[in-house]
Design a protein around this motif. Structure first.
Motif, PDB file in Angstrom:
ATOM      1  N   VAL A   9       5.650  -4.088 -83.982  1.00  0.00           N
ATOM      2  CA  VAL A   9       5.263  -3.724 -82.604  1.00  0.00           C
ATOM      3  C   VAL A   9       6.150  -4.442 -81.586  1.00  0.00           C
ATOM      4  N   ARG A  10       6.577  -5.671 -81.911  1.00  0.00           N
ATOM      5  CA  ARG A  10       7.563  -6.343 -81.040  1.00  0.00           C
ATOM      6  C   ARG A  10       8.838  -5.498 -80.977  1.00  0.00           C
ATOM      7  N   SER A  70       8.057 -14.283 -72.747  1.00  0.00           N
ATOM      8  CA  SER A  70       9.494 -14.405 -73.011  1.00  0.00           C
ATOM      9  C   SER A  70       9.802 -13.435 -74.148  1.00  0.00           C
ATOM     10  N   TYR A  71      11.049 -13.407 -74.623  1.00  0.00           N
ATOM     11  CA  TYR A  71      11.401 -12.475 -75.695  1.00  0.00           C
ATOM     12  C   TYR A  71      10.552 -12.690 -76.953  1.00  0.00           C
ATOM     13  N   THR A  72      10.064 -13.907 -77.158  1.00  0.00           N
ATOM     14  CA  THR A  72       9.323 -14.188 -78.398  1.00  0.00           C
ATOM     15  C   THR A  72       7.961 -14.846 -78.179  1.00  0.00           C
ATOM     16  N   ASP A  73       7.622 -15.115 -76.919  1.00  0.00           N
ATOM     17  CA  ASP A  73       6.316 -15.723 -76.625  1.00  0.00           C
ATOM     18  C   ASP A  73       5.430 -14.646 -76.005  1.00  0.00           C
ATOM     19  N   MET A  87      15.611  -0.512 -82.668  1.00  0.00           N
ATOM     20  CA  MET A  87      14.648  -1.385 -81.966  1.00  0.00           C
ATOM     21  C   MET A  87      14.406  -2.680 -82.752  1.00  0.00           C
ATOM     22  N   VAL A  88      14.487  -2.598 -84.070  1.00  0.00           N
ATOM     23  CA  VAL A  88      14.311  -3.789 -84.914  1.00  0.00           C
ATOM     24  C   VAL A  88      15.484  -4.751 -84.677  1.00  0.00           C
TER      25      VAL A  88
END
Ligand code: KG4
Length: 337
Positions: free
Chosen positions: A112-113, A147-150, A306-307
Protein backbone atom coordinates in the motif's frame (compact mmCIF):
# COMPACT_ATOMS: atom_id res chain seq x y z
CA UNK A 1 20.47 4.40 -8.26
CA UNK A 2 18.62 1.82 -10.42
CA UNK A 3 16.23 -0.46 -8.54
CA UNK A 4 14.66 -3.60 -10.03
CA UNK A 5 11.23 -3.81 -8.40
CA UNK A 6 8.91 -6.79 -8.24
CA UNK A 7 5.15 -6.94 -7.68
CA UNK A 8 3.12 -10.16 -7.31
CA UNK A 9 0.67 -9.59 -4.44
CA UNK A 10 -2.51 -10.38 -6.37
CA UNK A 11 -3.19 -11.09 -10.04
CA UNK A 12 -0.63 -8.82 -11.72
CA UNK A 13 2.98 -9.89 -12.13
CA UNK A 14 5.25 -6.89 -12.71
CA UNK A 15 8.95 -6.17 -12.90
CA UNK A 16 10.13 -2.57 -13.29
CA UNK A 17 13.39 -0.66 -13.36
CA UNK A 18 13.23 2.73 -11.66
CA UNK A 19 15.99 5.33 -11.30
CA UNK A 20 16.21 7.32 -8.04
CA UNK A 21 12.61 6.63 -7.14
CA UNK A 22 11.17 8.96 -9.75
CA UNK A 23 12.16 7.89 -13.26
CA UNK A 24 10.60 4.75 -14.74
CA UNK A 25 13.00 3.08 -17.18
CA UNK A 26 10.50 0.30 -17.87
CA UNK A 27 7.52 -1.39 -16.23
CA UNK A 28 6.71 -4.86 -17.53
CA UNK A 29 3.25 -5.98 -16.38
CA UNK A 30 1.44 -9.23 -17.04
CA UNK A 31 -2.20 -9.22 -15.92
CA UNK A 32 -3.88 -12.50 -15.11
CA UNK A 33 -7.36 -10.91 -15.03
CA UNK A 34 -8.56 -13.05 -17.97
CA UNK A 35 -7.49 -16.24 -16.17
CA UNK A 36 -9.63 -15.40 -13.15
CA UNK A 37 -12.60 -13.81 -14.95
CA UNK A 38 -14.47 -17.10 -15.45
CA UNK A 39 -14.38 -17.72 -11.69
CA UNK A 40 -15.71 -14.24 -10.88
CA UNK A 41 -12.70 -13.43 -8.69
CA UNK A 42 -9.04 -14.21 -8.08
CA UNK A 43 -8.29 -17.90 -7.42
CA UNK A 44 -5.19 -17.82 -5.17
CA UNK A 45 -3.51 -20.99 -6.43
CA UNK A 46 -3.97 -20.01 -10.07
CA UNK A 47 -2.50 -16.59 -9.24
CA UNK A 48 0.61 -18.12 -7.61
CA UNK A 49 1.18 -20.50 -10.51
CA UNK A 50 0.70 -17.66 -12.99
CA UNK A 51 3.41 -15.58 -11.26
CA UNK A 52 5.85 -18.51 -11.30
CA UNK A 53 5.40 -18.92 -15.04
CA UNK A 54 6.11 -15.36 -16.13
CA UNK A 55 8.26 -13.61 -13.53
CA UNK A 56 11.67 -14.57 -14.94
CA UNK A 57 10.63 -13.64 -18.46
CA UNK A 58 9.35 -10.26 -17.28
CA UNK A 59 12.68 -9.53 -15.60
CA UNK A 60 14.62 -10.42 -18.75
CA UNK A 61 12.26 -8.32 -20.80
CA UNK A 62 12.63 -5.37 -18.39
CA UNK A 63 16.42 -5.42 -18.67
CA UNK A 64 16.21 -5.56 -22.48
CA UNK A 65 13.56 -2.82 -22.68
CA UNK A 66 15.55 -0.46 -20.44
CA UNK A 67 18.72 -1.08 -22.43
CA UNK A 68 20.76 -1.76 -19.29
CA UNK A 69 22.89 -4.68 -18.15
CA UNK A 70 22.42 -6.74 -15.00
CA UNK A 71 25.49 -5.11 -13.45
CA UNK A 72 23.72 -1.72 -13.64
CA UNK A 73 21.10 -2.85 -11.09
CA UNK A 74 21.93 -1.36 -7.68
CA UNK A 75 19.21 -3.03 -5.58
CA UNK A 76 16.19 -5.31 -5.84
CA UNK A 77 12.86 -4.40 -4.22
CA UNK A 78 9.73 -6.45 -3.66
CA UNK A 79 6.17 -6.03 -2.39
CA UNK A 80 6.39 -8.37 0.62
CA UNK A 81 3.01 -7.58 2.27
CA UNK A 82 0.04 -7.56 2.25
CA UNK A 83 -1.48 -9.86 -0.38
CA UNK A 84 -2.39 -13.42 -1.31
CA UNK A 85 0.30 -15.29 0.55
CA UNK A 86 1.16 -17.80 -2.18
CA UNK A 87 1.34 -15.01 -4.73
CA UNK A 88 3.53 -12.74 -2.56
CA UNK A 89 5.91 -15.64 -1.84
CA UNK A 90 6.68 -15.97 -5.55
CA UNK A 91 7.83 -12.36 -5.80
CA UNK A 92 9.74 -12.44 -2.51
CA UNK A 93 11.62 -15.59 -3.41
CA UNK A 94 12.40 -14.29 -6.90
CA UNK A 95 13.65 -10.93 -5.57
CA UNK A 96 15.86 -12.66 -2.99
CA UNK A 97 17.43 -14.85 -5.66
CA UNK A 98 18.18 -11.90 -7.94
CA UNK A 99 19.57 -9.76 -5.10
CA UNK A 100 21.75 -12.64 -3.96
CA UNK A 101 22.98 -13.46 -7.48
CA UNK A 102 23.84 -9.81 -8.19
CA UNK A 103 25.23 -9.15 -4.71
CA UNK A 104 23.01 -6.08 -4.19
CA UNK A 105 20.69 -4.98 -1.32
CA UNK A 106 17.17 -6.37 -0.99
CA UNK A 107 14.47 -3.81 -0.16
CA UNK A 108 11.11 -4.88 1.32
CA UNK A 109 8.20 -2.62 0.31
CA UNK A 110 4.72 -2.53 1.80
CA UNK A 111 2.27 -2.86 -1.11
CA UNK A 112 0.00 0.00 0.00
CA UNK A 113 2.98 2.32 0.56
CA UNK A 114 3.89 1.48 -3.04
CA UNK A 115 0.42 2.45 -4.27
CA UNK A 116 0.84 5.81 -2.56
CA UNK A 117 4.30 6.24 -4.11
CA UNK A 118 2.80 5.90 -7.62
CA UNK A 119 2.11 9.61 -7.16
CA UNK A 120 5.86 10.38 -6.85
CA UNK A 121 6.22 9.04 -10.39
CA UNK A 122 3.36 11.13 -11.74
CA UNK A 123 4.19 14.33 -9.82
CA UNK A 124 7.93 15.06 -9.56
CA UNK A 125 7.25 17.99 -7.21
CA UNK A 126 5.24 15.94 -4.70
CA UNK A 127 6.87 15.46 -1.30
CA UNK A 128 5.44 14.56 2.12
CA UNK A 129 3.82 15.58 4.38
CA UNK A 130 0.31 14.98 3.07
CA UNK A 131 -2.83 13.02 3.80
CA UNK A 132 -3.44 10.01 1.58
CA UNK A 133 -6.52 7.93 0.86
CA UNK A 134 -5.43 4.48 -0.34
CA UNK A 135 -8.31 2.62 -1.99
CA UNK A 136 -7.76 -0.76 -3.59
CA UNK A 137 -9.21 -4.25 -3.81
CA UNK A 138 -7.98 -5.18 -0.35
CA UNK A 139 -7.40 -1.88 1.48
CA UNK A 140 -9.25 1.32 2.29
CA UNK A 141 -7.28 3.57 4.63
CA UNK A 142 -6.69 7.24 5.34
CA UNK A 143 -3.03 7.80 6.14
CA UNK A 144 -1.07 10.64 7.73
CA UNK A 145 2.10 10.58 5.59
CA UNK A 146 4.60 12.52 7.73
CA UNK A 147 7.60 11.59 5.65
CA UNK A 148 8.43 9.09 2.89
CA UNK A 149 8.61 6.29 5.48
CA UNK A 150 6.93 7.64 8.63
CA UNK A 151 3.19 7.05 8.36
CA UNK A 152 0.21 6.66 10.64
CA UNK A 153 -3.22 5.24 9.81
CA UNK A 154 -5.91 7.71 10.90
CA UNK A 155 -8.92 5.86 9.50
CA UNK A 156 -9.76 2.56 7.86
CA UNK A 157 -12.63 0.41 6.74
CA UNK A 158 -13.98 -1.82 9.50
CA UNK A 159 -14.96 -4.54 7.02
CA UNK A 160 -14.86 -4.65 3.20
CA UNK A 161 -12.46 -2.59 1.11
CA UNK A 162 -14.00 -0.16 -1.39
CA UNK A 163 -12.68 -2.19 -4.35
CA UNK A 164 -14.12 -5.40 -2.95
CA UNK A 165 -17.49 -3.65 -2.75
CA UNK A 166 -17.23 -2.57 -6.42
CA UNK A 167 -16.33 -6.16 -7.38
CA UNK A 168 -19.28 -7.66 -5.44
CA UNK A 169 -21.69 -5.13 -6.95
CA UNK A 170 -20.43 -5.98 -10.44
CA UNK A 171 -20.79 -9.68 -9.70
CA UNK A 172 -24.40 -9.46 -8.53
CA UNK A 173 -25.23 -7.33 -11.59
CA UNK A 174 -23.52 -9.83 -13.91
CA UNK A 175 -20.87 -7.35 -15.05
CA UNK A 176 -17.85 -9.65 -14.71
CA UNK A 177 -14.50 -9.45 -12.90
CA UNK A 178 -12.72 -7.18 -12.10
CA UNK A 179 -15.86 -5.19 -11.49
CA UNK A 180 -14.74 -1.62 -10.79
CA UNK A 181 -14.36 -0.48 -14.37
CA UNK A 182 -17.62 -1.97 -15.74
CA UNK A 183 -19.58 -0.46 -12.83
CA UNK A 184 -17.83 2.87 -13.47
CA UNK A 185 -18.56 2.74 -17.21
CA UNK A 186 -22.23 1.81 -16.77
CA UNK A 187 -22.76 4.44 -14.06
CA UNK A 188 -22.07 7.24 -16.54
CA UNK A 189 -25.54 6.91 -18.11
CA UNK A 190 -27.37 6.68 -14.78
CA UNK A 191 -29.22 8.84 -12.27
CA UNK A 192 -27.25 8.79 -9.01
CA UNK A 193 -30.33 9.74 -6.95
CA UNK A 194 -32.61 6.94 -8.14
CA UNK A 195 -31.59 4.41 -5.46
CA UNK A 196 -30.99 5.49 -1.89
CA UNK A 197 -28.14 3.42 -0.47
CA UNK A 198 -26.70 3.46 3.07
CA UNK A 199 -23.53 5.29 4.09
CA UNK A 200 -22.15 4.03 7.40
CA UNK A 201 -20.81 6.14 10.24
CA UNK A 202 -18.90 4.75 13.18
CA UNK A 203 -19.58 6.60 16.45
CA UNK A 204 -16.49 8.23 17.88
CA UNK A 205 -14.32 7.29 14.89
CA UNK A 206 -14.93 9.96 12.25
CA UNK A 207 -12.34 8.62 9.79
CA UNK A 208 -13.29 4.94 9.93
CA UNK A 209 -15.59 3.53 7.28
CA UNK A 210 -17.77 0.49 6.62
CA UNK A 211 -18.88 -0.89 3.28
CA UNK A 212 -20.54 -4.18 4.21
CA UNK A 213 -23.94 -2.53 4.73
CA UNK A 214 -23.73 -0.90 1.31
CA UNK A 215 -22.72 -4.19 -0.29
CA UNK A 216 -25.61 -6.04 1.39
CA UNK A 217 -28.07 -3.30 0.38
CA UNK A 218 -27.09 -3.69 -3.30
CA UNK A 219 -27.30 -7.50 -3.12
CA UNK A 220 -30.75 -7.35 -1.44
CA UNK A 221 -32.01 -4.81 -3.97
CA UNK A 222 -30.97 -7.04 -6.87
CA UNK A 223 -32.35 -10.24 -5.31
CA UNK A 224 -35.68 -8.59 -4.40
CA UNK A 225 -36.05 -7.27 -7.95
CA UNK A 226 -35.26 -10.74 -9.35
CA UNK A 227 -37.83 -12.39 -7.07
CA UNK A 228 -40.52 -9.90 -8.07
CA UNK A 229 -39.56 -10.11 -11.74
CA UNK A 230 -38.85 -6.38 -11.80
CA UNK A 231 -36.36 -4.79 -14.19
CA UNK A 232 -33.60 -2.81 -12.44
CA UNK A 233 -32.21 0.38 -13.90
CA UNK A 234 -28.60 -0.87 -13.83
CA UNK A 235 -26.92 2.38 -14.92
CA UNK A 236 -28.76 4.27 -12.16
CA UNK A 237 -27.96 1.58 -9.59
CA UNK A 238 -24.26 1.79 -10.55
CA UNK A 239 -24.38 5.60 -10.38
CA UNK A 240 -26.15 5.54 -6.97
CA UNK A 241 -23.62 2.98 -5.72
CA UNK A 242 -20.60 5.01 -6.90
CA UNK A 243 -22.10 8.10 -5.25
CA UNK A 244 -22.51 6.21 -1.95
CA UNK A 245 -18.89 5.02 -2.02
CA UNK A 246 -17.63 8.46 -2.95
CA UNK A 247 -19.76 10.12 -0.24
CA UNK A 248 -18.15 7.75 2.26
CA UNK A 249 -14.59 8.49 1.15
CA UNK A 250 -14.32 12.10 0.00
CA UNK A 251 -15.66 14.16 2.96
CA UNK A 252 -13.73 12.00 5.47
CA UNK A 253 -10.44 12.45 3.65
CA UNK A 254 -10.96 16.19 3.26
CA UNK A 255 -11.77 16.47 6.97
CA UNK A 256 -8.67 14.45 7.91
CA UNK A 257 -6.46 16.76 5.82
CA UNK A 258 -8.02 19.75 7.60
CA UNK A 259 -7.54 18.31 11.06
CA UNK A 260 -3.92 17.36 10.33
CA UNK A 261 -3.30 20.82 8.89
CA UNK A 262 -2.07 19.58 5.52
CA UNK A 263 -2.45 21.41 2.24
CA UNK A 264 -1.83 18.36 0.04
CA UNK A 265 -4.22 15.48 -0.53
CA UNK A 266 -3.15 12.30 -2.32
CA UNK A 267 -5.35 9.48 -3.60
CA UNK A 268 -3.95 6.07 -4.56
CA UNK A 269 -4.87 2.50 -5.52
CA UNK A 270 -7.03 0.74 -8.11
CA UNK A 271 -10.27 2.45 -7.03
CA UNK A 272 -8.62 5.86 -7.57
CA UNK A 273 -9.37 5.15 -11.26
CA UNK A 274 -13.08 5.67 -10.57
CA UNK A 275 -14.44 8.64 -12.49
CA UNK A 276 -17.02 9.65 -9.88
CA UNK A 277 -14.51 9.54 -7.01
CA UNK A 278 -11.95 11.51 -9.05
CA UNK A 279 -14.51 14.18 -9.97
CA UNK A 280 -15.82 14.48 -6.40
CA UNK A 281 -12.26 14.82 -5.04
CA UNK A 282 -11.47 17.52 -7.60
CA UNK A 283 -14.50 19.57 -6.59
CA UNK A 284 -14.06 19.03 -2.85
CA UNK A 285 -10.29 19.72 -2.83
CA UNK A 286 -10.84 22.93 -4.79
CA UNK A 287 -13.51 24.06 -2.33
CA UNK A 288 -11.27 23.25 0.65
CA UNK A 289 -8.21 24.92 -0.91
CA UNK A 290 -6.23 21.66 -1.01
CA UNK A 291 -3.75 20.64 -3.68
CA UNK A 292 -4.95 17.30 -5.11
CA UNK A 293 -2.75 14.49 -6.46
CA UNK A 294 -4.38 11.50 -8.15
CA UNK A 295 -2.32 9.11 -10.31
CA UNK A 296 -2.99 8.75 -14.03
CA UNK A 297 -5.09 5.63 -14.74
CA UNK A 298 -2.08 3.49 -15.72
CA UNK A 299 -0.53 4.01 -12.26
CA UNK A 300 -3.71 3.35 -10.23
CA UNK A 301 -3.70 -0.45 -10.51
CA UNK A 302 -0.92 -2.81 -9.47
CA UNK A 303 2.41 -2.20 -11.23
CA UNK A 304 6.10 -2.63 -10.60
CA UNK A 305 7.17 1.00 -10.94
CA UNK A 306 5.33 2.12 -7.82
CA UNK A 307 7.28 -0.49 -5.82
CA UNK A 308 10.53 0.93 -7.18
CA UNK A 309 9.46 4.47 -6.28
CA UNK A 310 8.78 3.64 -2.62
CA UNK A 311 11.79 1.31 -2.45
CA UNK A 312 14.17 4.21 -3.12
CA UNK A 313 12.96 6.06 -0.02
CA UNK A 314 12.89 2.88 2.09
CA UNK A 315 16.52 2.33 1.09
CA UNK A 316 17.49 5.90 1.97
CA UNK A 317 15.96 5.43 5.43
CA UNK A 318 17.99 2.25 5.94
CA UNK A 319 15.19 -0.25 5.40
CA UNK A 320 16.82 -3.26 3.74
CA UNK A 321 16.20 -6.97 4.33
CA UNK A 322 18.33 -10.05 4.81
CA UNK A 323 17.96 -13.38 3.06
CA UNK A 324 15.42 -14.45 5.71
CA UNK A 325 12.81 -11.95 4.45
CA UNK A 326 9.35 -13.53 4.53
CA UNK A 327 6.02 -12.73 2.86
CA UNK A 328 2.97 -11.62 4.87
CA UNK A 329 -0.72 -11.84 3.99
CA UNK A 330 -1.54 -8.86 6.18
CA UNK A 331 0.45 -6.04 7.72
CA UNK A 332 -0.45 -2.46 8.64
CA UNK A 333 1.56 0.05 6.68
CA UNK A 334 2.57 1.91 9.84
CA UNK A 335 4.01 -1.23 11.45
CA UNK A 336 6.65 -1.84 8.77
CA UNK A 337 9.85 -2.74 10.57
O1 KG4 B 1 -4.92 -1.48 -6.53
P1 KG4 B 1 -5.50 -2.62 -7.26
O2 KG4 B 1 -5.16 -2.81 -8.71
O3 KG4 B 1 -5.15 -3.99 -6.55
C1 KG4 B 1 -5.02 -4.12 -5.20
O4 KG4 B 1 -3.91 -3.85 -4.68
O5 KG4 B 1 -6.06 -4.49 -4.57
O6 KG4 B 1 -7.07 -2.48 -7.09
C2 KG4 B 1 -7.97 -3.34 -7.68
C3 KG4 B 1 -9.37 -2.85 -7.40
C4 KG4 B 1 -10.43 -3.84 -7.86
O7 KG4 B 1 -11.36 -4.03 -6.81
C5 KG4 B 1 -11.06 -3.12 -9.05
O8 KG4 B 1 -12.41 -3.49 -9.27
C6 KG4 B 1 -10.92 -1.67 -8.63
O9 KG4 B 1 -9.61 -1.61 -8.08
N1 KG4 B 1 -11.06 -0.73 -9.76
C7 KG4 B 1 -12.02 0.22 -9.82
C8 KG4 B 1 -11.86 0.87 -11.07
N2 KG4 B 1 -10.81 0.30 -11.71
C9 KG4 B 1 -10.32 -0.68 -10.88
N3 KG4 B 1 -12.99 0.53 -8.94
C10 KG4 B 1 -13.82 1.53 -9.29
N4 KG4 B 1 -13.75 2.19 -10.48
C11 KG4 B 1 -12.79 1.91 -11.38
N5 KG4 B 1 -12.73 2.57 -12.54
Amino acid sequence: MIIMSVESTCDETAVALVRDGREVLTDQIFSQADLHAIYGGVVPEIASRGHVEVIYQLADRAIAAAGIEKKDIDAVAVSFAPGLIGAVLVGVNFAKSVASALGVPLIPVHHVRAHMAANYLAYPQLEPPFVCLAISGGNTIIVDVRSYTDMRIVGATRDDAAGECFDKTARVLGLGYPGGKPVDDLSKGGDDRKYVLPISHIDGHPYDMSFSGLKTAVINLVHNAQQKGEELDKPSLCASFAKAVSDSLVPRTIAAAGELGYTKLVVAGGVAANSRIRADFEAAAKKAGLELFVPPLRLCGDNGAMVGAQAYYEYLSGNTADSDLNAYASMDLDSVR
